[in-house]
Every structure is written in C-alpha cells, then in structure tokens.
Write a protein that holds these residues in place. Structure first.
Motif, short mmCIF file in Angstrom:
data_model
loop_
_atom_site.label_atom_id
_atom_site.label_comp_id
_atom_site.label_asym_id
_atom_site.label_seq_id
_atom_site.Cartn_x
_atom_site.Cartn_y
_atom_site.Cartn_z
N PRO A 268 -47.57 -97.05 -62.43
CA PRO A 268 -46.35 -97.65 -61.93
C PRO A 268 -46.44 -97.81 -60.29
N ALA A 269 -46.90 -96.90 -59.55
CA ALA A 269 -46.72 -97.01 -58.45
C ALA A 269 -47.54 -98.39 -57.73
N HIS A 270 -48.25 -99.13 -58.70
CA HIS A 270 -49.01 -100.23 -58.05
C HIS A 270 -48.91 -101.40 -58.85
N GLY A 271 -49.56 -101.69 -59.80
CA GLY A 271 -49.49 -102.91 -60.88
C GLY A 271 -48.50 -102.78 -61.87
N ASP A 299 -30.73 -89.69 -54.00
CA ASP A 299 -30.68 -88.25 -54.28
C ASP A 299 -32.06 -87.77 -54.35
N LYS A 300 -32.52 -86.84 -53.47
CA LYS A 300 -33.86 -86.32 -53.37
C LYS A 300 -34.36 -85.67 -54.45
N ASN A 301 -33.34 -85.05 -55.18
CA ASN A 301 -33.86 -84.27 -56.49
C ASN A 301 -34.11 -84.99 -57.54
N VAL A 304 -35.95 -90.60 -58.76
CA VAL A 304 -35.71 -91.76 -59.29
C VAL A 304 -36.08 -93.02 -58.03
N ARG A 305 -36.81 -93.82 -58.34
CA ARG A 305 -37.03 -94.78 -57.22
C ARG A 305 -36.46 -96.30 -57.84
N LEU A 306 -36.07 -96.95 -56.69
CA LEU A 306 -35.74 -98.29 -56.96
C LEU A 306 -37.15 -99.01 -57.21
N MET A 307 -37.65 -99.47 -58.19
CA MET A 307 -38.95 -100.10 -58.56
C MET A 307 -38.78 -101.50 -58.08
N GLY A 308 -40.00 -101.93 -57.52
CA GLY A 308 -40.12 -103.35 -57.03
C GLY A 308 -39.57 -103.07 -55.48
N PHE A 309 -39.33 -102.06 -54.92
CA PHE A 309 -38.90 -102.02 -53.55
C PHE A 309 -39.68 -101.15 -52.88
N GLY A 310 -40.19 -101.44 -51.79
CA GLY A 310 -40.98 -100.36 -50.80
C GLY A 310 -42.30 -100.95 -51.05
N HIS A 311 -43.13 -100.53 -49.97
CA HIS A 311 -44.64 -100.83 -49.95
C HIS A 311 -45.40 -100.09 -48.82
N ARG A 312 -46.30 -99.55 -49.14
CA ARG A 312 -47.23 -98.78 -48.14
C ARG A 312 -47.43 -99.72 -46.78
N VAL A 313 -47.68 -100.99 -46.94
CA VAL A 313 -48.07 -101.73 -45.62
C VAL A 313 -46.76 -102.46 -45.18
N GLU A 357 -27.90 -98.05 -45.77
CA GLU A 357 -28.61 -97.63 -44.69
C GLU A 357 -29.83 -96.74 -44.90
N TYR A 358 -29.80 -96.07 -46.41
CA TYR A 358 -30.90 -95.47 -46.90
C TYR A 358 -32.26 -96.31 -47.10
N PHE A 359 -31.83 -97.78 -47.53
CA PHE A 359 -33.39 -98.62 -47.14
C PHE A 359 -33.37 -99.29 -46.15
N SER A 361 -33.07 -97.84 -43.06
CA SER A 361 -33.83 -96.82 -42.14
C SER A 361 -34.93 -96.58 -42.58
N LYS A 362 -35.46 -96.70 -43.83
CA LYS A 362 -36.74 -96.46 -44.60
C LYS A 362 -37.68 -97.81 -44.34
N LYS A 363 -37.08 -98.87 -43.94
CA LYS A 363 -37.65 -100.24 -43.98
C LYS A 363 -38.17 -100.40 -45.52
N PRO A 366 -37.77 -105.63 -50.89
CA PRO A 366 -38.24 -106.00 -52.24
C PRO A 366 -39.87 -106.31 -52.19
N ASN A 367 -40.60 -105.98 -52.90
CA ASN A 367 -41.92 -106.52 -53.14
C ASN A 367 -42.11 -107.52 -54.12
N VAL A 368 -43.62 -107.85 -54.33
CA VAL A 368 -43.74 -109.02 -55.00
C VAL A 368 -43.24 -108.80 -56.60
N1 ACO Z 1 -37.06 -96.06 -53.91
C1 ACO Z 1 -36.43 -95.03 -53.26
N2 ACO Z 1 -37.25 -94.51 -52.15
C2 ACO Z 1 -38.28 -94.89 -51.82
C3 ACO Z 1 -39.16 -96.09 -52.33
C4 ACO Z 1 -38.41 -96.49 -53.37
N3 ACO Z 1 -38.87 -97.62 -54.06
N4 ACO Z 1 -39.80 -96.20 -51.97
C5 ACO Z 1 -40.34 -95.41 -50.88
N5 ACO Z 1 -39.10 -94.74 -50.83
C6 ACO Z 1 -38.83 -93.73 -49.84
C7 ACO Z 1 -39.53 -92.28 -50.25
O1 ACO Z 1 -38.85 -91.31 -51.00
C8 ACO Z 1 -39.85 -91.46 -48.74
O2 ACO Z 1 -38.68 -91.04 -48.23
P1 ACO Z 1 -38.72 -89.96 -47.36
O3 ACO Z 1 -39.49 -90.33 -46.21
O4 ACO Z 1 -37.24 -89.13 -47.01
O5 ACO Z 1 -39.27 -88.74 -48.23
C9 ACO Z 1 -40.29 -92.96 -47.91
O6 ACO Z 1 -39.38 -94.08 -48.68
C10 ACO Z 1 -41.48 -93.27 -48.01
O7 ACO Z 1 -42.22 -93.41 -49.29
P2 ACO Z 1 -43.53 -93.13 -49.47
O8 ACO Z 1 -43.58 -92.68 -50.99
O9 ACO Z 1 -44.10 -92.00 -48.57
O10 ACO Z 1 -44.32 -94.47 -49.26
P3 ACO Z 1 -45.55 -94.82 -49.85
O11 ACO Z 1 -46.23 -96.01 -48.73
O12 ACO Z 1 -46.41 -93.65 -50.15
O13 ACO Z 1 -45.27 -95.64 -51.13
C11 ACO Z 1 -45.00 -97.17 -52.78
C12 ACO Z 1 -45.29 -97.00 -51.25
C13 ACO Z 1 -45.59 -96.47 -53.94
C14 ACO Z 1 -44.99 -98.76 -53.05
C15 ACO Z 1 -43.33 -96.81 -52.94
O14 ACO Z 1 -42.67 -97.51 -51.97
C16 ACO Z 1 -42.62 -96.88 -54.38
O15 ACO Z 1 -42.95 -95.97 -55.09
N6 ACO Z 1 -42.28 -97.96 -54.73
C17 ACO Z 1 -41.72 -98.23 -55.95
C18 ACO Z 1 -42.72 -98.78 -56.75
C19 ACO Z 1 -43.16 -100.06 -56.69
O16 ACO Z 1 -42.40 -100.91 -56.60
N7 ACO Z 1 -44.71 -100.23 -56.60
C20 ACO Z 1 -45.20 -101.62 -56.17
C21 ACO Z 1 -45.71 -101.88 -54.85
S1 ACO Z 1 -46.43 -103.31 -54.68
C22 ACO Z 1 -47.83 -103.49 -55.65
O17 ACO Z 1 -48.48 -102.68 -56.06
C23 ACO Z 1 -47.91 -104.91 -56.23
#
Ligand code: ACO
Length: 435
Positions: A268-271, A299-301, A304-313, A357-359, A361-363, A366-368
């Motif tokens: 779930p963290a990838h495809g 909530d850190k505890n 729950v993540r917002l799926m489809g948001f965030g990316h390593r790069v 602000e949470y999203f 500040s952490k940049k 939405p991802n693909v």
């Molecule tokens: N929702 C809430 N918080 C998030 C999210 C999210 N989707 N993504 C990252 N964060 C927060 C983390 O809690 C962390 O906070 P902290 O610094 O206070 O501890 C910070 O942002 C950095 O997160 P990391 O997990 O260290 O970032 P990483 O680069 O390792 O993770 C990942 C990238 C796995 C994609 C992550 O953003 C995530 O889990 N996203 C949701 C799953 C998702 O959509 N995956 C698809 C990626 S694209 C693809 O593979 C096609």
C-alpha cells in the motif's frame, strides 16, 4: 557517456589522521552525487541510509524526476507532452530504446509487440490452481514468474536478442495475464487477445468482452487507458524498480525479476495506494466527515495516512496527478456521469488537505494514485484490479531499467552492507544451562 567528475568532498575521521577525497559526479541534470566507492577502503566505514533517501544506486539515462519542481521526464521528454501527444507503445519504444520511433520503427515495434500477446495454452492451467477469490496481484505474481518455465529460448541474459524478445514477450503478454486474472475471478471465459486492436484497446477488449458478443471498445476510454498506462510507465529508481534491478543483478532471468517487481509494487505504500485511496474514500463516506478524517490523519498515534498523498521524491504536485485529474473529468463526462460523489469527495479532500498547515509544512501533495482509482472505478475496474493495471504499465519501465542495468559495464551484484547492532560473539550454551 558517464557522469563527469568535477569537484570533491573531503571526509576526515575525527580524532584520527585518516581522510579521503570523494569525487563529485555530475549527471546531465539533477544534483551531483558523491562517489563513495573508496570510502570503506580508505576509512574503514560504511554509509548508513535506511530507505536510501540519499543514495543513488546506479547511473541511468531513462527517467528524470525533479521532486521540488514537480517535473517528470522520460528520456528527456516531459510527461505532459507524452501524455498529450504520444501513445503507450511509442513511449514503450522510447523507454526501451532511448528514442521516439519514426513511422517505420513504430510500425515494426508495434507489430513485434502485438505478435506476442498470446499466452502458451498450458498457462491457462495455472489459473485453475488459484481460488476464485485470490487477489489478482497474487495471480499476476505467480503467472509472470511461471513464464520463465515457458521461454527457455530467450533466457540468456547476455544475448541482446534474447533480451529483446523477453522484453517484447513481457510487455505483450502482461495485459493478457492481467485480464485473465480478472475473468477468472468473476467466472467468465478468458478472452483471447486480438492483434488488430491497439494495446490499450485490446486490454479493454479482454477485460470487458465476452465470447457471445462482438466487442466494442469506446475510443475515449481506450485513449484514457492508454494515457493511464503512459503515466505509470516508469518512475526511476522506485521500490519495485529497485527490486527488479536487485534481483536482476544476480543474473536472474527477466521473467523472475519482473515477478519480484510485481510483489514489491503490491504494497500500500507503493502501487497498492490506488486501491487504498478508494477504500479510504469509502470509509470517509461523506464530505461532512472530511474534517474528522483529517484530524485522525494528523494524530500521530492513529497511524492513519491520507492515501494518494505524499511521495518520497515529489515535494510538490506530482505532475501525473494533474493529468490524472483531467483524464478523470473526461472519462466521467464520456460515461455521462454528471455527479460522482466519490470525485466530489476526493476534490474536497484535496482542497482541504492542500490548505491545511500539516500538509503544507510537510510538502504533501496528491500523487498519481489520488485520482486513478476514481477513473478506473468509473471504467468498470474492480478495486482489486487497480494495482494490476499499474503493473501492466510499469512492466515497460521495469524491463527498460533491467536491460539498461545488464548492458551497464559497471553492473555488479547488488549487495548492501549493514550497521550490526545484535549480540557480539558468544559461546553456545547447552539447553540444561539456559535460564
Ligand atoms: N498522510 C499523512 N502524513 C503523511 C503522509 C500521508 N499520506 N505521507 C507522509 N506523511 C508524513 C509522515 O507522517 C511524516 O511526518 P513526520 O515527519 O511528522 O513523522 C512525514 O510526512 C514524512 O513521511 P515519510 O513516511 O517519512 O515519507 P516517505 O518519503 O518515507 O514516504 C510515502 C512516502 C510512502 C509515499 C508516504 O507519503 C505515504 O505513505 N503516502 C501514502 C501512500 C501513497 O499514496 N503511496 C503512493 C506513493 S506513489 C506510488 O507509489 C505510485
């Protein structure tokens, strides 16, 4: 041409007279990399980089990402231009061979791929070994791995012609394997590929057609599918691609390597995120519950993540997400879906997150995967097929990266080291003396 050396970093070990000079290597674009290959020999230390956030594992000419600017280039061409003007098979040629094909090359490449779409009839039997409710990613993993038992004539990785045929076979057969996994799960007869149809069109034909009716594939949907495939085709050294490279570095055959890539993509963290997005939208259920959900994500505890948001790069908008959103509107319009509650929910969720602000500040953008699930659902794909579709597209990237690696004279077996924190050496204790 390899990266050019210019400049260096000097490292000294505090409290000793040991020092080393690490050359800086410059690619055609992007940050320079410090060449640490002599580090252990000179200083007796390794580098520590869990998750490889600061490690370039190879040289590559295929895909470039500028995560801060939200740029994605395949062989130098911006993804937006390719998604608008190109076709998936043209992009496949580009990724595999380095250049967009001219007309003759394009025709010959397309003919080559389309000639390999059929599966060995014996492969049908594999499907019967699976439960009908098996996840299609499990089926895909198994069947693709099994291909290496069928193509002994193309397993010599040192033979360029074997590499070419294996690449063609994988790209060509993947839609057939994927569509059959779906048909098996719903108990319908397998549809054989039709080589008079385009790549995406044929995939939709095998997914949605039935032998009792002549099949019609809506050209708007087949264009949308083609674009989705382009957007997912490659993404430099992501987890599944690195898995393919690592498996391939041992000399394993390409079918086994792609099966390893499929397994890695599944998470779930990838495809698996596209599937997880729809699940999440279903759980939120209504726009009124977005604030509650966002509070849980923050909530850190809660875990729950917002799926489809965030990316390593990407620390900016994933350029593929924008194209995906546009395609989503086109597909819904073509299907006459005026109000899609899921799309409304996703758009509002995106709006709320992007102004929080949470999203910010952490940049986190939405991802693909944020919009792809909504399109696929509207096109009739069940959720558990979403990641399968991603795998169909990414096969082109995986096999291109595998081929590049095998052809790289610097290629060695991938073998990371570790920071050992377990017990130091101790003597065996007989059972009767253990506490
Ligand atoms: N929702 C809430 N918080 C998030 C999210 C999210 N989707 N993504 C990252 N964060 C927060 C983390 O809690 C962390 O906070 P902290 O610094 O206070 O501890 C910070 O942002 C950095 O997160 P990391 O997990 O260290 O970032 P990483 O680069 O390792 O993770 C990942 C990238 C796995 C994609 C992550 O953003 C995530 O889990 N996203 C949701 C799953 C998702 O959509 N995956 C698809 C990626 S694209 C693809 O593979 C096609």
């Amino acid at each position: 041409m390899s990266g050019t050396a210019n400049g260096s970093i000097t490292l000294t070990v505090e409290g000793s007279n040991k020092a080393t000079r690490l050359p800086l290597l410059h690619g055609s674009i992007g940050p320079a990399v410090a060449d640490i290959r002599k580090l252990y020999g000179d200083l007796g230390v390794f580098t520590y980089d869990p998750g490889y956030g600061a490690t370039a594992s190879c040289e590559s000419r295929i895909t470039y990402i500028d995560g801060d600017e939200g740029v994605l280039l395949y062989r130098g061409y911006p993804i937006e231009q390719l998604a608008e003007h190109s076709t998936f098979l043209e992009v496949a040629h580009l990724l595999l061979n380095g250049e967009l094909p001219n007309r003759a090359e394009s025709q010959s490449f397309e003919r080559g791929i389309l000639r390999h779409t059929m599966l060995h009839e014996q492969i049908r039997s594999f499907y019967n070994g699976f439960r009908r409710d098996a996840h299609p990613m499990a089926v895909l993993c198994g069947v693709v791995g099994a291909l290496s038992a069928f193509y002994h004539d193309s397993l010599d990785i040192n033979d360029p012609e074997h590499r070419r045929i294996s690449a063609f076979r994988l790209i060509a057969k993947m839609p057939t394997i994927a569509a059959w996994a779906y048909k098996y799960s719903i108990g319908q007869p397998f549809m054989y590929p039709r080589n008079d149809l385009g790549y995406a069109e044929n995939f939709l034909h095998m997914m949605n057609g039935v032998p009792t009716e002549s099949s019609y594939v809506n050209p708007v949907l087949s264009r949308a599918m083609d674009r989705i495939l382009i957007l997912h085709a490659d993404h430099e050294q992501n987890a599944s691609t690195s898995t393919v490279r690592l498996a391939g570095s041992t000399g394993a055959n390409p079918f086994a390597c792609i099966a390893a890539g499929i397994a890695s993509l599944w998470g779930p963290a990838h495809g698996g995120a596209n599937e997880a997005v729809l699940k999440m939208l279903g759980e939120i259920g209504h726009i009124d519950r977005i604030p509650d959900f966002i509070a849980r994500v923050k909530d850190k505890n809660s875990n729950v993540r917002l799926m489809g948001f965030g990316h390593r790069v990407y620390k900016n908008y994933d350029p593929r997400a924008k194209i995906m959103e546009r395609t989503c509107h086109e597909v819904l319009a073509e299907l006459g879906i005026k109000d899609d509650p899921l799309l409304d929910l996703a758009m509002e969720l995106e709006r709320v997150a992007l102004s929080d602000e949470y999203f910010i500040s952490k940049k986190l953008y939405p991802n693909v995967d944020f919009y792809s699930g909504i399109i696929l659902k509207a096109m009739g794909f069940p959720t558990h097929m979403f990641t399968v579709l991603f795998a169909v597209a990414r096969t082109v990237g995986w096999i291109s990266q595998w081929k590049e690696m095998i052809e790289d004279p610097l290629q060695r077996i991938g073998r990371p080291r570790q920071l050992y924190i377990g017990p130091t050496q101790r003597d065996f204790v007989p059972m009767e003396q253990r506490g």
